[in-house]
Design a protein around this motif. Sequence first.
Motif, short mmCIF file in Angstrom:
data_model
loop_
_atom_site.label_atom_id
_atom_site.label_comp_id
_atom_site.label_asym_id
_atom_site.label_seq_id
_atom_site.Cartn_x
_atom_site.Cartn_y
_atom_site.Cartn_z
N SER A 29 60.26 45.12 36.32
CA SER A 29 61.07 45.92 37.23
C SER A 29 62.11 46.67 36.41
N ARG A 30 62.83 47.57 37.03
CA ARG A 30 63.80 48.38 36.29
C ARG A 30 64.89 47.49 35.69
N HIS A 31 65.11 47.63 34.40
CA HIS A 31 66.01 46.75 33.67
C HIS A 31 66.53 47.47 32.42
N TYR A 32 67.36 46.77 31.64
CA TYR A 32 67.81 47.29 30.36
C TYR A 32 67.90 46.13 29.38
N HIS A 33 68.07 46.45 28.10
CA HIS A 33 68.22 45.44 27.05
C HIS A 33 69.54 45.64 26.33
N LEU A 34 70.05 44.59 25.74
CA LEU A 34 71.22 44.71 24.87
C LEU A 34 70.82 45.17 23.47
N ASP A 35 69.55 45.03 23.12
CA ASP A 35 69.05 45.35 21.79
C ASP A 35 68.23 46.64 21.81
N PHE A 36 68.01 47.21 20.62
CA PHE A 36 66.97 48.20 20.44
C PHE A 36 65.63 47.50 20.58
N HIS A 37 64.69 48.11 21.27
CA HIS A 37 63.32 47.61 21.33
C HIS A 37 62.39 48.68 20.75
N ILE A 38 61.70 48.31 19.68
CA ILE A 38 60.70 49.19 19.09
C ILE A 38 59.35 48.59 19.42
N PRO A 66 66.30 52.57 23.34
CA PRO A 66 67.67 52.20 22.94
C PRO A 66 68.27 51.15 23.86
N PRO A 67 69.32 50.49 23.42
CA PRO A 67 70.00 49.52 24.30
C PRO A 67 70.63 50.23 25.49
N ASP A 68 70.72 49.48 26.59
CA ASP A 68 71.38 49.94 27.82
C ASP A 68 70.63 51.05 28.55
N GLU A 69 69.43 51.40 28.10
CA GLU A 69 68.65 52.45 28.77
C GLU A 69 67.82 51.81 29.89
N LEU A 70 68.02 52.27 31.11
CA LEU A 70 67.31 51.72 32.25
C LEU A 70 65.84 52.15 32.21
N HIS A 71 64.93 51.18 32.33
CA HIS A 71 63.50 51.49 32.28
C HIS A 71 62.72 50.38 32.97
#
Length: 268
Positions: A29-38, A66-71
């Motif tokens: 579901s729509r969420h964000y991360h504190l980290d970079f995700h590659i 990038p961190p904090d990007e909603l996806h």
Amino acid sequence: MHQDNVNYYTTAYDALHLIAADYKQFAFSRHYHLDFHIGLITRGEQSFYSHGQRHRVGQGQIVLMPPDELHDGHAYMDTGYQVRVFAIQPDWLSDLADLKQTGQIIHFNHLILSDPAVFSQLLNLHQQLTVKNLSALAKDCLPFEGLNLVFDRFGSRQRQPLYTLGSISIQRLKEYLLAHLDQPIRLAELASICHLSPTQFQRHFKATMNISPYAWLSRLRLEQGFKLLKSGQNGSEVALAVGFYDQAHFVKAFKSSYGISPSQIQRR
């Protein structure tokens, strides 16, 4: 029925962990991360929403989230997709990129990469870092060697826009919440910190972050819980530390968000 298979791995660095996943049914579901995700798509295709539009990424392509990007994210076809992910703390990634200005955070000018050389190098790095009998020095040095090419070709050292709510930045608000996750958080409290009324705070927050304050805080609790689990803390301790009243509610929310239970987070 095909099942999802998700594995998490630690590395020599607390700031870097790895994910190897084969998703058939699970949808984020729509969420964000504190980290970079590659993320490296190694089989199939993924569909995801980010930056205000829907994207489609397939085998051999790279997602730089990038961190904090909603996806969000789900398989584009019923056959699912396979992905290998580097989850990297932003300050450590910037240090690895050898930024000269203190506090500067690296970012990337692309969301999706189609570069066979970079893909091959990153996939090889991911595979090497999961080898158990790799020498200690190799584990220490490999992240820089493997990520250097993506820094050189696609990294940007320009400052990101600073998002603010009233009189403070989103980053400062996040830092405050991280320091108080084990306590009840009230809307009036957050609004007061930003020198806004509760109604103004809700309106400005939603316009800036595209998510409600409650949903943002809920995800922040889970992201911090994830980090604590990786550090070796047990589930009941983590649940209380991030503001869940009991472990059962934490387990349910965690599994709904990540597709696995807290007990499946591996330290290797």
